[in-house]
Design a protein around this motif. Structure first.
Motif, mmCIF file in Angstrom:
data_model
loop_
_atom_site.group_PDB
_atom_site.id
_atom_site.type_symbol
_atom_site.label_atom_id
_atom_site.label_comp_id
_atom_site.label_asym_id
_atom_site.label_seq_id
_atom_site.Cartn_x
_atom_site.Cartn_y
_atom_site.Cartn_z
ATOM 1 N N LEU A 140 15.826 -38.586 -26.451
ATOM 2 C CA LEU A 140 14.585 -37.833 -26.571
ATOM 3 C C LEU A 140 14.732 -36.385 -26.119
ATOM 4 C CD1 LEU A 140 12.046 -40.502 -25.212
ATOM 5 C CD2 LEU A 140 12.571 -39.958 -27.591
ATOM 6 N N LEU A 141 15.764 -36.095 -25.347
ATOM 7 C CA LEU A 141 15.988 -34.721 -24.899
ATOM 8 C C LEU A 141 16.331 -33.787 -26.050
ATOM 9 C CD1 LEU A 141 16.634 -32.505 -22.743
ATOM 10 C CD2 LEU A 141 18.956 -33.474 -22.648
ATOM 11 N N PHE A 142 17.009 -34.288 -27.068
ATOM 12 C CA PHE A 142 17.627 -33.425 -28.073
ATOM 13 C C PHE A 142 16.664 -33.050 -29.186
ATOM 14 C CE2 PHE A 142 20.895 -35.772 -25.898
ATOM 15 C CZ PHE A 142 21.820 -34.782 -25.590
ATOM 16 N N ASN A 143 16.946 -31.911 -29.814
ATOM 17 C CA ASN A 143 16.086 -31.377 -30.874
ATOM 18 C C ASN A 143 16.463 -31.907 -32.250
ATOM 19 O OD1 ASN A 143 14.555 -29.093 -29.310
ATOM 20 N ND2 ASN A 143 16.696 -28.917 -28.720
ATOM 21 N N HIS A 144 17.718 -32.302 -32.430
ATOM 22 C CA HIS A 144 18.173 -32.813 -33.721
ATOM 23 C C HIS A 144 17.411 -34.089 -34.068
ATOM 24 C CE1 HIS A 144 20.910 -34.336 -36.827
ATOM 25 N NE2 HIS A 144 21.347 -33.096 -36.924
ATOM 26 N N ASN A 145 16.956 -34.178 -35.305
ATOM 27 C CA ASN A 145 16.074 -35.267 -35.702
ATOM 28 C C ASN A 145 16.734 -36.645 -35.641
ATOM 29 O OD1 ASN A 145 13.372 -35.925 -36.930
ATOM 30 N ND2 ASN A 145 14.693 -36.824 -38.484
ATOM 31 N N LEU A 290 26.144 -40.353 -30.379
ATOM 32 C CA LEU A 290 26.683 -40.452 -29.022
ATOM 33 C C LEU A 290 26.175 -39.265 -28.226
ATOM 34 C CD1 LEU A 290 30.435 -41.179 -29.896
ATOM 35 C CD2 LEU A 290 28.761 -42.883 -29.132
ATOM 36 N N GLY A 291 25.906 -39.468 -26.913
ATOM 37 C CA GLY A 291 25.420 -38.339 -26.142
ATOM 38 C C GLY A 291 25.521 -38.521 -24.644
ATOM 39 N N PHE A 292 25.417 -37.398 -23.943
ATOM 40 C CA PHE A 292 25.424 -37.338 -22.479
ATOM 41 C C PHE A 292 24.223 -36.521 -22.037
ATOM 42 C CE2 PHE A 292 26.382 -34.627 -18.809
ATOM 43 C CZ PHE A 292 26.636 -35.578 -17.827
ATOM 44 N N ARG A 293 23.516 -36.996 -21.008
ATOM 45 C CA ARG A 293 22.359 -36.274 -20.471
ATOM 46 C C ARG A 293 22.433 -36.241 -18.952
ATOM 47 N NH1 ARG A 293 16.743 -37.427 -18.824
ATOM 48 N NH2 ARG A 293 17.222 -39.657 -18.906
#
Length: 378
Positions: A140-145, A290-293
C-alpha cells in the motif's frame, strides 16, 4: 426497465433493513462518521520513444458511514478524479505507474451494507474487489498500480477496482485461527456514463460472475501473514490457440507480508505477490511483485516510511492488449519511494520508477518516472 429494476432492488433493501434501523432509532443507537482525503500528484516521465511529458493528477475520496446497533452499518463513498491519463494517452506502459490515474470522473464509488461481529463480517452492495481481496499490506505504500491489484486480474477480466465498483456479496469468518474470505462479484464492473460513476446493481447472465476464495494464515508468532487465493470468472473468453470462445478463466495467487524486524516504532518488512492464469485465455499469464518497506528508519519527529519494489508482468498475447501498447513480451517496473507525514492531515511522497521491457522487435528505451505526491486527510 433498468430504472424499475434498480428501484425495486432499493425498495427491497429498505424493507429488509427497516426493522433493524427502526429498532436502532428507538434505542438512539446511531453513530455517523465521515472520512476523506485528497491526493495530488505532479510527475515527469518519458515514453519508450523518449518523448518527455509533465503532468498533474488529482483524486478526491469521501466515505460516510452510518453505524447502528453496534454491528450494522451503511456505507457510501464518493470519488472525484481529474488530470491527465499518462499511461493511456502518452506513455504506453502496460502497468499504470500511478494508482490515481483515472481522468475526469465523479460520482459513487462503493455503497454497501455491512454486518460486523468479533470473528466475522458480511457485506452486500457495490464494492471494490481490492478493498478486501488480492492486496498486500506493505504494498500500500507504493504508487505503482500493480502493487494494489495485479495486472493478471485487471487485464484478463473486468474486475471492479477503483474507481469502479460492482454489485457483490462478500464475507469473512475465522476458524481454527485461519481467516476465510469469500466473495461473489458481478462479472462486469459499473462503468461510467460520460464522466459520471453510477450505482449499478443489475446482473446480466452473459457477463458472468467472479468467485473468490481467500484463506489467510498468520504464523511465526504473528510476524508473517500469507494469503493463498483462487479467482474464477464464469464469463466467456477468447481461446488464444484457435480464437473460439471458452467458458471461464481461473487464476491462482499467493501474497505474503513478513515483518523482518521490530524495535519500538522502527520496523522492516518484505512482501511478495504472485498470480498466474491459464495461458489458453489470458492476456497476462503471470505477475510477480516483490518489495521492501521500512517504517521510521531514521531519527525524526515525523512519521515516515521508505520502500523499494518490483512489479513484473508477462504478456501472453500476440495482439495489443492496451492503448499505445508496444511490441514487447514482458514489462518490469522498479519503484523507490519515501513518504513523510508532517502532521495528521498533510503528507509528502516523492518517488522514482524505472521501466524495463523484454523486447520482441522494436528497440525500446527504458522510461523513467519522477513523481511528487501530496496527501491531504480530513
Amino acid at each position: 426497465m433498468k430504472t424499475k429494476r434498480h428501484l425495486s432492488l432499493a425498495f427491497g433493501l429498505v424493507i429488509f433493513f427497516s426493522p433493524i434501523i427502526l429498532h436502532a432509532y428507538q434505542e438512539n443507537d446511531f453513530e455517523l462518521s465521515n472520512e476523506g482525503y485528497y491526493i495530488s500528484e505532479i510527475l515527469s516521465y518519458n515514453s519508450p520513444y523518449s518523448e518527455k511529458e509533465v503532468g498533474y493528477l488529482g483524486w478526491f475520496y469521501n466515505n460516510t458511514s452510518l453505524s447502528f446497533r453496534q454491528k450494522h452499518s451503511l456505507n457510501v463513498s464518493f470519488l472525484f478524479t481529474h488530470g491527465l491519463e499518462p499511461t493511456v494517452e502518452n506513455a504506453g506502459f502496460l502497468q499504470y505507474f500511478t494508482n490515481i490515474e483515472s481522468g475526469l470522473l465523479y460520482g459513487f464509488y462503493e455503497a454497501y451494507y455491512q454486518y460486523q461481529s468479533e470473528n466475522a463480517w458480511l457485506k452486500i452492495g457495490q464494492q471494490d474487489i481490492y478493498t478486501d481481496f488480492l492486496y498486500t499490506e506493505n504494498g500500500l505504500l507504493f504508487n505503482h498500480n500493480s502493487f494494489g491489484i495485479d495486472p493478471v486480474t485487471t487485464y484478463n477480466l473486468p474486475a471492479p477496482n477503483a474507481p469502479y465498483g460492482a454489485l457483490s456479496l462478500t464475507g469473512k469468518f475465522t476458524l481454527a485461527n485461519i481467516d476465510f474470505k469469500l466473495g461473489i462479484f458481478d462479472g462486469q464492473y459499473a462503468g461510467e456514463r460520460g464522466s459520471f460513476l453510477p450505482i449499478s446493481w443489475h446482473l446480466r447472465k452473459s457477463e458472468g460472475l467472479i468467485y473468490l476464495f481467500e484463506p489467510e494464515f498468520t504464523w511465526l508468532n504473528e510476524r508473517v501473514t500469507t494469503r493463498i487465493g483462487a479467482l474464477y470468472h464464469s464469463g466467456s473468453f477468447e481461446n488464444k490457440t484457435d480464437g473460439t470462445d471458452k467458458k471461464g478463466i481461473l487464476s491462482l495467487y499467493s501474497i505474503t507480508d513478513l515483518n523482518l524486524h521490530q524495535a519500538g516504532e522502527k520496523s522492516y518488512h518484505i512482501f511478495y505477490q504472485v498470480n498466474s492464469a491459464s495461458k489458453k485465455v489470458s492476456d497476462i499469464d503471470l505477475y510477480l511483485g516483490l518489495g521492501f518497506r521500512a517504517e521510521q528508519p531514521f531519527k525524526s519527529k515525523y512519521k515516515h516510511e521508505l520502500g523499494v519494489a518490483m512489479a513484473h508482468a508477462r504478456i501472453n498475447s500476440t495482439q495489443p492488449i492496451a492503448d499505445n501498447n508496444f511490441d514487447f513480451k514482458s514489462e518490469t517496473a522498479f519503484e523507490a519511494t519515501f513518504k513523510a507525514d508532517i502532521n495528521e492531515w498533510l503528507g509528502f511522497q516523492p518517488y522514482f520508477q524505472y521501466i524495463v521491457y523484454k523486447e520482441e522487435q522494436v528497440a525500446l528505451k527504458s522510461p523513467k518516472v519522477f513523481g511528487f505526491r501530496v496527501n491531504l486527510s480530513f
